[in-house]
Write a protein that holds these residues in place. Structure first.
Motif, PDB file in Angstrom:
ATOM      1  N   LEU B  18      -5.098   8.760  -5.170  1.00 44.18           N
ATOM      2  CA  LEU B  18      -3.593   8.481  -4.249  1.00 44.18           C
ATOM      3  C   LEU B  18      -3.737   7.500  -3.460  1.00 44.18           C
ATOM      4  CD1 LEU B  18      -0.598  10.475  -4.323  1.00 44.18           C
ATOM      5  CD2 LEU B  18      -1.663  11.607  -2.652  1.00 44.18           C
ATOM      6  N   THR B  19      -4.493   7.484  -2.142  1.00 44.39           N
ATOM      7  CA  THR B  19      -3.893   6.899  -1.042  1.00 44.39           C
ATOM      8  C   THR B  19      -4.536   4.996  -1.134  1.00 44.39           C
ATOM      9  OG1 THR B  19      -5.485   8.462  -0.005  1.00 44.39           O
ATOM     10  CG2 THR B  19      -5.536   6.459   1.265  1.00 44.39           C
ATOM     11  N   LEU B  20      -5.303   4.926  -2.960  1.00 41.75           N
ATOM     12  CA  LEU B  20      -4.889   3.300  -2.938  1.00 41.75           C
ATOM     13  C   LEU B  20      -4.147   3.617  -4.083  1.00 41.75           C
ATOM     14  CD1 LEU B  20      -8.916   3.060  -4.424  1.00 41.75           C
ATOM     15  CD2 LEU B  20      -8.084   2.524  -2.766  1.00 41.75           C
ATOM     16  N   ALA B  21      -3.274   4.368  -4.993  1.00 41.37           N
ATOM     17  CA  ALA B  21      -2.269   4.085  -5.466  1.00 41.37           C
ATOM     18  C   ALA B  21      -0.681   3.860  -4.149  1.00 41.37           C
ATOM     19  CB  ALA B  21      -1.774   4.741  -6.416  1.00 41.37           C
ATOM     20  N   MET B  22      -1.225   4.498  -3.186  1.00 40.20           N
ATOM     21  CA  MET B  22       0.026   4.486  -2.047  1.00 40.20           C
ATOM     22  C   MET B  22       1.470   3.719  -2.387  1.00 40.20           C
ATOM     23  SD  MET B  22       1.882   7.501  -0.868  1.00 40.20           S
ATOM     24  CE  MET B  22       1.022   8.865  -0.500  1.00 40.20           C
ATOM     25  N   PRO B  23       0.288   1.999  -1.496  1.00 42.03           N
ATOM     26  CA  PRO B  23       1.487   1.032  -1.691  1.00 42.03           C
ATOM     27  C   PRO B  23       2.422   0.902  -2.989  1.00 42.03           C
ATOM     28  CG  PRO B  23      -1.145   0.238  -0.732  1.00 42.03           C
ATOM     29  CD  PRO B  23      -1.258   1.835  -1.441  1.00 42.03           C
ATOM     30  N   LEU B  24       1.561   0.574  -4.350  1.00 43.59           N
ATOM     31  CA  LEU B  24       2.436   1.391  -5.511  1.00 43.59           C
ATOM     32  C   LEU B  24       3.236   1.858  -5.066  1.00 43.59           C
ATOM     33  CD1 LEU B  24       2.369  -0.934  -7.874  1.00 43.59           C
ATOM     34  CD2 LEU B  24       0.850   1.065  -8.999  1.00 43.59           C
ATOM     35  N   VAL B  25       3.333   3.014  -5.176  1.00 43.17           N
ATOM     36  CA  VAL B  25       4.388   4.656  -5.113  1.00 43.17           C
ATOM     37  C   VAL B  25       5.402   3.532  -3.947  1.00 43.17           C
ATOM     38  CG1 VAL B  25       4.732   7.023  -4.569  1.00 43.17           C
ATOM     39  CG2 VAL B  25       2.583   6.582  -5.793  1.00 43.17           C
ATOM     40  N   VAL B  26       4.834   3.881  -2.604  1.00 38.26           N
ATOM     41  CA  VAL B  26       6.260   3.445  -1.641  1.00 38.26           C
ATOM     42  C   VAL B  26       6.508   2.342  -2.761  1.00 38.26           C
ATOM     43  CG1 VAL B  26       5.944   2.859   1.043  1.00 38.26           C
ATOM     44  CG2 VAL B  26       4.617   4.125  -0.235  1.00 38.26           C
ATOM     45  N   PHE B  27       6.101   1.115  -2.164  1.00 39.21           N
ATOM     46  CA  PHE B  27       7.042  -0.030  -3.134  1.00 39.21           C
ATOM     47  C   PHE B  27       8.063   0.195  -4.057  1.00 39.21           C
ATOM     48  CE2 PHE B  27       7.686  -3.155  -6.110  1.00 39.21           C
ATOM     49  CZ  PHE B  27       8.211  -4.462  -5.422  1.00 39.21           C
ATOM     50  N   ALA B  28       7.695   1.290  -5.000  1.00 35.73           N
ATOM     51  CA  ALA B  28       8.590   2.145  -6.167  1.00 35.73           C
ATOM     52  C   ALA B  28       9.395   2.405  -5.690  1.00 35.73           C
ATOM     53  CB  ALA B  28       7.777   2.448  -7.158  1.00 35.73           C
ATOM     54  N   ILE B  29       9.370   3.521  -4.860  1.00 37.13           N
ATOM     55  CA  ILE B  29      10.128   3.844  -4.011  1.00 37.13           C
ATOM     56  C   ILE B  29      11.475   2.710  -3.071  1.00 37.13           C
ATOM     57  CG2 ILE B  29      10.580   5.855  -2.568  1.00 37.13           C
ATOM     58  CD1 ILE B  29       8.546   7.500  -3.264  1.00 37.13           C
ATOM     59  N   LEU B  30      11.238   1.987  -2.088  1.00 38.77           N
ATOM     60  CA  LEU B  30      12.069   1.382  -1.619  1.00 38.77           C
ATOM     61  C   LEU B  30      12.657   0.485  -2.582  1.00 38.77           C
ATOM     62  CD1 LEU B  30       9.872  -0.186   0.835  1.00 38.77           C
ATOM     63  CD2 LEU B  30      11.273   1.849   1.050  1.00 38.77           C
ATOM     64  N   PHE B  31      11.761  -0.235  -3.891  1.00 37.79           N
ATOM     65  CA  PHE B  31      12.562  -0.715  -4.921  1.00 37.79           C
ATOM     66  C   PHE B  31      13.664   0.040  -4.546  1.00 37.79           C
ATOM     67  CE2 PHE B  31      13.904  -1.517  -9.241  1.00 37.79           C
ATOM     68  CZ  PHE B  31      13.519  -2.976  -9.303  1.00 37.79           C
ATOM     69  N   LEU B  32      13.058   1.303  -5.690  1.00 34.77           N
ATOM     70  CA  LEU B  32      14.602   2.275  -6.086  1.00 34.77           C
ATOM     71  C   LEU B  32      15.824   2.145  -4.947  1.00 34.77           C
ATOM     72  CD1 LEU B  32      13.028   5.194  -7.984  1.00 34.77           C
ATOM     73  CD2 LEU B  32      13.392   3.017  -8.967  1.00 34.77           C
ATOM     74  N   ILE B  33      15.475   2.713  -3.302  1.00 37.07           N
ATOM     75  CA  ILE B  33      16.143   2.832  -2.517  1.00 37.07           C
ATOM     76  C   ILE B  33      16.929   1.210  -2.058  1.00 37.07           C
ATOM     77  CG2 ILE B  33      16.605   3.468  -0.249  1.00 37.07           C
ATOM     78  CD1 ILE B  33      14.088   5.487  -0.418  1.00 37.07           C
ATOM     79  N   GLY B  34      16.360   0.500  -2.596  1.00 31.80           N
ATOM     80  CA  GLY B  34      17.130  -0.479  -2.404  1.00 31.80           C
ATOM     81  C   GLY B  34      18.013  -1.371  -3.527  1.00 31.80           C
ATOM     82  N   MET B  35      18.103  -0.340  -4.531  1.00 34.55           N
ATOM     83  CA  MET B  35      18.877  -0.774  -6.325  1.00 34.55           C
ATOM     84  C   MET B  35      19.936   0.247  -5.411  1.00 34.55           C
ATOM     85  SD  MET B  35      17.575  -2.977  -8.210  1.00 34.55           S
ATOM     86  CE  MET B  35      17.880  -2.102  -9.441  1.00 34.55           C
ATOM     87  N   GLY B  36      19.988   1.335  -5.072  1.00 34.45           N
ATOM     88  CA  GLY B  36      20.738   2.150  -4.783  1.00 34.45           C
ATOM     89  C   GLY B  36      21.997   2.002  -4.075  1.00 34.45           C
ATOM     90  N   HIS B  37      20.887   1.593  -2.914  1.00 34.68           N
ATOM     91  CA  HIS B  37      22.271   0.579  -1.815  1.00 34.68           C
ATOM     92  C   HIS B  37      22.522  -0.365  -2.851  1.00 34.68           C
ATOM     93  CE1 HIS B  37      21.063   2.743   2.028  1.00 34.68           C
ATOM     94  NE2 HIS B  37      19.868   2.625   1.485  1.00 34.68           N
TER      95      HIS B  37
END
Lengths: 157, 314
Positions: B18-37
């Motif tokens: 989970l820790t290793l995958a965290m950057p990818l997860v965070v990136f995906a979340i930020l991407f989705l937030i950006g798209m939402g904005h």
């Protein structure tokens, strides 16, 4: 003077209004007397230049008024000032007075020129030639194409 | 079922993974937030365009971009508005996000939306008689008429509505020249494919009520209202040009916006109206034929264009 005017006109025709303005301002700084035509070209450059930061909007009118202060019968300055009032300041009342003044001045000048040419024709060619020329004097003095175009524009608006 | 124990070397450690995958997860979340904005900004632009068009239509005066911006996005975006029109009102709204980390760090493009609506007023004021239509619908003559028209040619939605509303023999007021009439029934069930949002003014027949175009060319859709009949305003260009009027004038560039035809200095003239700077000369000419302050402003802009032409021809 003529060289300066030629340079200004060349730059103006090449749409280098900023360069033309620099030239005029240099001349203004050096010369004691500035011919009204230079000031008229200055106002034209001021209106067309995209570099609007280095000049005030009021400089346009001031330049034309300065030209008229030097020669109050300088027709290009009167006409440009009239168009400035009509098109830029949207003040048709002030523009009309100036146009009327310009027309009166032009009428005197054009009448003199036509009379002179008619006399030349009578002397060089024949009386008939001179009379024919005088009959069509109105056609010689106005650009009929532009007048017709304006008539149609006004009628269709 | 046999349970097979894995060797220690084959076992994963879920926390570590989970820790290793965290950057990818965070990136995906930020991407989705950006798209939402981005979508929010787009929607604000759509709403702003609609607001401006209807404001102009009803109040017959140009809307204030700042007020529209405050209304649609509460000041979280830089909002600009341009448009107007004669027979067809057309407004382009741009919303540039200015709050939030990304908007502050990077220069984001504005979300643009164009909305068009026919410049007609449907209000019956001051001669409102809201119950007249009910009285007409319930009158014996009308019912008889419906029965007979139903018997003679079968019940069709178009015919029935036309008979009831009494509009069958009248030319539709809001139909632009060349457009085909669409029954409100047909339009009501038309599939809403294509761009999101959009919409027609409430209570308005569908003719001529156009949605927004994707004028920024981003391909993310406008707020169009596709309908089965061809629209005269549908064209590849973002804003349909009014009918060109041939005039014997000096050569000009009718397709350029006014801002490109008026030089920098003349833009400081009191006759320059930045809300009209996106219009072409042709559109301004069309607009200038109308009445009111908008037409006056269009005339002033045209004068500035002409002054530039006059001086350039020296």
């Amino acid at each position: 003077m003529s060289s300066l005017l030629d340079d200004i006109k060349t730059l103006y025709k090449d749409a280098r209004y900023k360069d033309a303005l620099s030239l005029i301002e240099t001349a203004e700084g050096e010369a004691v007397f500035i011919h009204p035509s230079i000031l008229v070209w200055k106002s034209r450059c001021l209106q067309l230049t995209e570099d609007s930061d280095s000049h005030q909007f009021s400089d346009i009118e001031a330049s034309l008024k300065q030209a008229l202060a030097i020669d109050e019968e300088y027709i290009p300055a009167i006409i440009d000032l009239a168009y400035f009032h009509l098109n830029v300041l949207d003040d048709a009342g002030a523009a009309e007075e100036l146009f009327e003044r310009a027309i009166n001045l032009c009428r005197d000048q054009i009448t003199e020129a036509i009379t002179g040419r008619a006399l030349c024709l009578a002397e060089k060619e024949s009386k008939e030639e001179a009379l024919n020329f005088l009959l069509n004097a109105a056609g010689h003095t106005l650009d009929q194409e532009k007048i017709e175009a304006l008539k149609e524009e006004i009628a269709s608006s | 079922m046999n349970k097979v124990a894995r060797a220690n070397s084959e076992r994963g450690v879920s926390t570590l993974e989970l820790t290793l995958a965290m950057p990818l997860v965070v990136f995906a979340i930020l991407f989705l937030i950006g798209m939402g904005h981005a979508l929010i900004s787009k929607q604000h632009a759509v709403v702003g365009g609609q607001f401006a068009a209807h404001y102009q239509r009803v109040r017959e005066s140009a809307p204030d971009a700042a007020a529209a911006g405050r209304a649609v996005s509460a000041g979280t975006e830089t909002f600009s508005l341009s448009g107007g029109g004669g027979e067809t009102l057309s407004f382009t709204a741009s919303a540039t996000p200015r709050k939030g980390l990304i908007a502050r760090l990077y220069r984001l493009n504005a979300a643009n939306s164009q909305y068009q609506t026919p410049n007609v007023t449907n209000a019956c004021v001051p001669d409102c008689r809201p119950f007249d239509s009910f009285a007409r619908m319930l009158s014996p003559e009308m019912i008889t008429g419906i029965i007979f028209s139903g018997n003679s040619s079968g019940f069709s939605g178009d015919g029935l509505l036309s008979t009831v509303a009494g509009t069958g023999n009248r030319p539709p007021r809001q139909r632009p020249e060349g457009a085909e009439a669409v029954s409100p029934l047909v339009a009501g069930v038309a599939p809403a494919a294509g761009g999101g949002g959009g919409g027609r003014p409430p209570g308005r027949p569908p003719q001529g009520a156009a949605g927004a175009a994707d004028d920024d060319g981003s391909g993310n859709g406008g707020n169009g209202n596709p309908r089965p009949t061809p629209r005269p305003t549908a064209s590849p260009t973002p804003r349909p040009s009014p009918t060109p009027t041939p005039r014997p004038q000096t050569p000009r560039e009718p397709e350029k916006p006014a801002r490109d035809l008026i030089s920098g200095s003349l833009k400081r003239s009191p006759s320059y109206h930045s809300e009209l700077e996106g219009y072409t000369q042709r559109e301004l000419e069309q607009m200038a034929r109308g009445r009111g302050p908008q037409a006056q402003r269009a005339r002033q802009m045209l004068k500035l264009i002409k002054e530039g032409e006059r001086l350039r021809n020296k």
